[in-house]
Design a protein around this motif. Structure first.
Motif, PDB file in Angstrom:
ATOM      1  N   SER A   1       0.834  -1.211   0.000  1.00 14.49           N
ATOM      2  CA  SER A   1       0.000   0.000   0.000  1.00 14.49           C
ATOM      3  C   SER A   1       0.866   1.257   0.000  1.00 14.49           C
ATOM      4  N   ASN A   2       2.013   1.195   0.673  1.00 18.10           N
ATOM      5  CA  ASN A   2       2.933   2.337   0.655  1.00 18.10           C
ATOM      6  C   ASN A   2       3.544   2.516  -0.728  1.00 18.10           C
ATOM      7  N   TYR A   3       3.951   1.407  -1.335  1.00 22.91           N
ATOM      8  CA  TYR A   3       4.555   1.469  -2.668  1.00 22.91           C
ATOM      9  C   TYR A   3       3.566   2.049  -3.686  1.00 22.91           C
ATOM     10  N   LEU A   4       2.302   1.620  -3.604  1.00 20.34           N
ATOM     11  CA  LEU A   4       1.281   2.083  -4.552  1.00 20.34           C
ATOM     12  C   LEU A   4       0.753   3.470  -4.203  1.00 20.34           C
ATOM     13  N   ASN A   5       1.191   3.984  -3.048  1.00 21.28           N
ATOM     14  CA  ASN A   5       0.788   5.326  -2.608  1.00 21.28           C
ATOM     15  C   ASN A   5      -0.728   5.457  -2.516  1.00 21.28           C
ATOM     16  N   LEU A   6      -1.363   4.453  -1.916  1.00 18.41           N
ATOM     17  CA  LEU A   6      -2.815   4.439  -1.794  1.00 18.41           C
ATOM     18  C   LEU A   6      -3.279   5.399  -0.704  1.00 18.41           C
ATOM     19  N   GLU A   7      -4.363   6.085  -0.981  1.00 14.91           N
ATOM     20  CA  GLU A   7      -4.947   7.018  -0.011  1.00 14.91           C
ATOM     21  C   GLU A   7      -6.070   6.323   0.757  1.00 14.91           C
ATOM     22  N   PRO A   8      -6.286   6.700   2.031  1.00 15.94           N
ATOM     23  CA  PRO A   8      -7.401   6.129   2.795  1.00 15.94           C
ATOM     24  C   PRO A   8      -8.725   6.310   2.049  1.00 15.94           C
ATOM     25  N   GLY A   9      -9.543   5.254   2.070  1.00 15.83           N
ATOM     26  CA  GLY A   9     -10.839   5.312   1.415  1.00 15.83           C
ATOM     27  C   GLY A   9     -10.837   4.816  -0.013  1.00 15.83           C
ATOM     28  N   GLU A  10      -9.657   4.598  -0.605  1.00 15.38           N
ATOM     29  CA  GLU A  10      -9.620   4.091  -1.978  1.00 15.38           C
ATOM     30  C   GLU A  10     -10.162   2.667  -2.025  1.00 15.38           C
TER      31      GLU A  10
ATOM     32  N   HIS B   1      -6.330 -10.985   4.098  1.00 13.87           N
ATOM     33  CA  HIS B   1      -5.762  -9.775   3.513  1.00 13.87           C
ATOM     34  C   HIS B   1      -6.806  -8.665   3.440  1.00 13.87           C
ATOM     35  N   SER B   2      -8.031  -9.020   3.055  1.00  8.54           N
ATOM     36  CA  SER B   2      -9.109  -8.022   2.942  1.00  8.54           C
ATOM     37  C   SER B   2      -9.365  -7.329   4.270  1.00  8.54           C
ATOM     38  N   ILE B   3      -9.445  -8.118   5.318  1.00  8.74           N
ATOM     39  CA  ILE B   3      -9.740  -7.576   6.648  1.00  8.74           C
ATOM     40  C   ILE B   3      -8.644  -6.609   7.089  1.00  8.74           C
ATOM     41  N   TYR B   4      -7.396  -6.993   6.861  1.00  5.81           N
ATOM     42  CA  TYR B   4      -6.291  -6.121   7.278  1.00  5.81           C
ATOM     43  C   TYR B   4      -6.237  -4.851   6.427  1.00  5.81           C
ATOM     44  N   LEU B   5      -6.446  -4.981   5.133  1.00  8.79           N
ATOM     45  CA  LEU B   5      -6.462  -3.796   4.268  1.00  8.79           C
ATOM     46  C   LEU B   5      -7.564  -2.832   4.679  1.00  8.79           C
ATOM     47  N   ASN B   6      -8.705  -3.387   5.092  1.00 12.77           N
ATOM     48  CA  ASN B   6      -9.798  -2.552   5.578  1.00 12.77           C
ATOM     49  C   ASN B   6      -9.406  -1.838   6.875  1.00 12.77           C
ATOM     50  N   GLN B   7      -8.671  -2.527   7.728  1.00 12.41           N
ATOM     51  CA  GLN B   7      -8.195  -1.916   8.972  1.00 12.41           C
ATOM     52  C   GLN B   7      -7.217  -0.773   8.698  1.00 12.41           C
ATOM     53  N   LEU B   8      -6.536  -0.844   7.545  1.00 15.37           N
ATOM     54  CA  LEU B   8      -5.623   0.231   7.156  1.00 15.37           C
ATOM     55  C   LEU B   8      -6.363   1.450   6.607  1.00 15.37           C
ATOM     56  N   GLY B   9      -7.682   1.302   6.403  1.00 15.27           N
ATOM     57  CA  GLY B   9      -8.484   2.449   5.993  1.00 15.27           C
ATOM     58  C   GLY B   9      -9.015   2.406   4.577  1.00 15.27           C
ATOM     59  N   TYR B  10      -8.887   1.258   3.907  1.00 13.56           N
ATOM     60  CA  TYR B  10      -9.341   1.156   2.527  1.00 13.56           C
ATOM     61  C   TYR B  10     -10.738   0.542   2.439  1.00 13.56           C
ATOM     62  N   ASP B  11     -11.436   0.876   1.362  1.00 12.93           N
ATOM     63  CA  ASP B  11     -12.752   0.311   1.073  1.00 12.93           C
ATOM     64  C   ASP B  11     -12.512  -0.974   0.270  1.00 12.93           C
ATOM     65  N   VAL B  12     -12.786  -2.121   0.864  1.00 15.13           N
ATOM     66  CA  VAL B  12     -12.328  -3.391   0.300  1.00 15.13           C
ATOM     67  C   VAL B  12     -13.492  -4.318  -0.047  1.00 15.13           C
ATOM     68  N   THR B  13     -13.396  -4.907  -1.232  1.00 11.97           N
ATOM     69  CA  THR B  13     -14.290  -5.987  -1.643  1.00 11.97           C
ATOM     70  C   THR B  13     -13.441  -7.242  -1.810  1.00 11.97           C
ATOM     71  N   GLY B  14     -13.815  -8.308  -1.124  1.00  9.68           N
ATOM     72  CA  GLY B  14     -13.130  -9.588  -1.266  1.00  9.68           C
ATOM     73  C   GLY B  14     -14.021 -10.561  -2.007  1.00  9.68           C
TER      74      GLY B  14
END
Length: 243
Positions: free
Chosen positions: A38-47, A59-72
């Motif tokens: 996520s750092n490499y891709l420079n993703l912003e919260p909510g993307e 992975h989905s659950i953790y990515l969501n905890q990082l602040g992203y809108d996730v569909t698994g």
């Protein structure tokens, strides 16, 4: 209980035994990979992110905890049923075939932990690349985290026995006709079980051919979850960034 190898992933992934055998997977390593990615891709919260072949959603659950809108999404109904317990306003799970486009656009489409190359039909591998590309928004990136087949074949353990949760799994590995095979035998409640895993030995050159045919651009290649340079013989992973 003998299982037909045709669409082996549809039956094996849907059993509780699959999750028992692999329950000790490195969650901390997986989370560090998601941090690095996520750092490499420079993703912003909510993307918006799509986790393709998400399994039980770690992975989905953790990515969501990082602040992203996730569909698994995953083909396994049982895995999606389990993962759905963790749904919230910005995390959802759906049953979906990854070789077909999803009905939304995303900033990132992630296919992680060697969740590729399962198909009996070769065109399904290419169709998956095309589906990922079609699901990317204008600034989005596709990510495939695959094994480095040369490294895996060089380090293949032909046979091993693992005891997990009171079940003894007898595992045999071999390479045949361009596929890496794993045979898994065990007994539970006085019943014998036999499952197979079969993954196409797809090299970097093979992926480049897929990308060329799918009109996708390969942006970067990494060899491990720390996103270090890929080495053909020494890297354990083949991580591909494309759009």
């Amino acid at each position: 209980m003998l299982k037909d190898s045709t669409m082996w992933y549809a039956s094996w992934f849907d059993t509780p035994y699959y999750h028992i055998l692999y329950k000790d997977r490195g969650h901390e390593e997986a989370q560090q990979f998601m941090d690095n990615l996520s750092n490499y891709l420079n993703l912003e919260p909510g993307e918006k992110l799509l986790d393709l072949a998400c399994g039980k959603g770690r992975h989905s659950i953790y990515l969501n905890q990082l602040g992203y809108d996730v569909t698994g999404v995953d083909l396994s109904k049982n895995s999606i049923k389990y993962a759905s317990k963790f749904e919230n306003e910005t995390l959802r799970f759906r049953v979906h075939d990854m070789s077909k486009p999803y009905h939304e656009k995303f900033s990132g489409v992630f296919n992680l932990f060697t969740s590729f190359g399962y198909f009996e039909k070769e065109e399904c591998n290419l169709n998956t690349i095309k589906a990922i590309k079609s699901n990317l928004n204008e600034t989005g990136f596709g990510v495939i985290d695959f094994m480095n087949v040369e490294y895996v074949i060089d380090h293949l353990v032909p046979e091993e026995t693992k005891e997990v949760s009171g079940i003894t799994f007898h595992i045999k590995r071999y390479v045949e006709k361009g596929y890496i095979h794993k045979e898994i035998r065990f007994e539970d409640n006085n019943e014998d079980y036999f499952f197979t895993e079969k993954v196409k030995a797809i090299t970097l050159e093979d992926f480049k051919a897929y990308f060329s045919e799918a009109k996708a651009d390969l942006i970067d290649i990494f060899g491990n979850y720390q996103l270090q340079k890929f080495h053909k013989t020494n890297s354990s992973r083949l991580i591909l960034i494309f759009k």
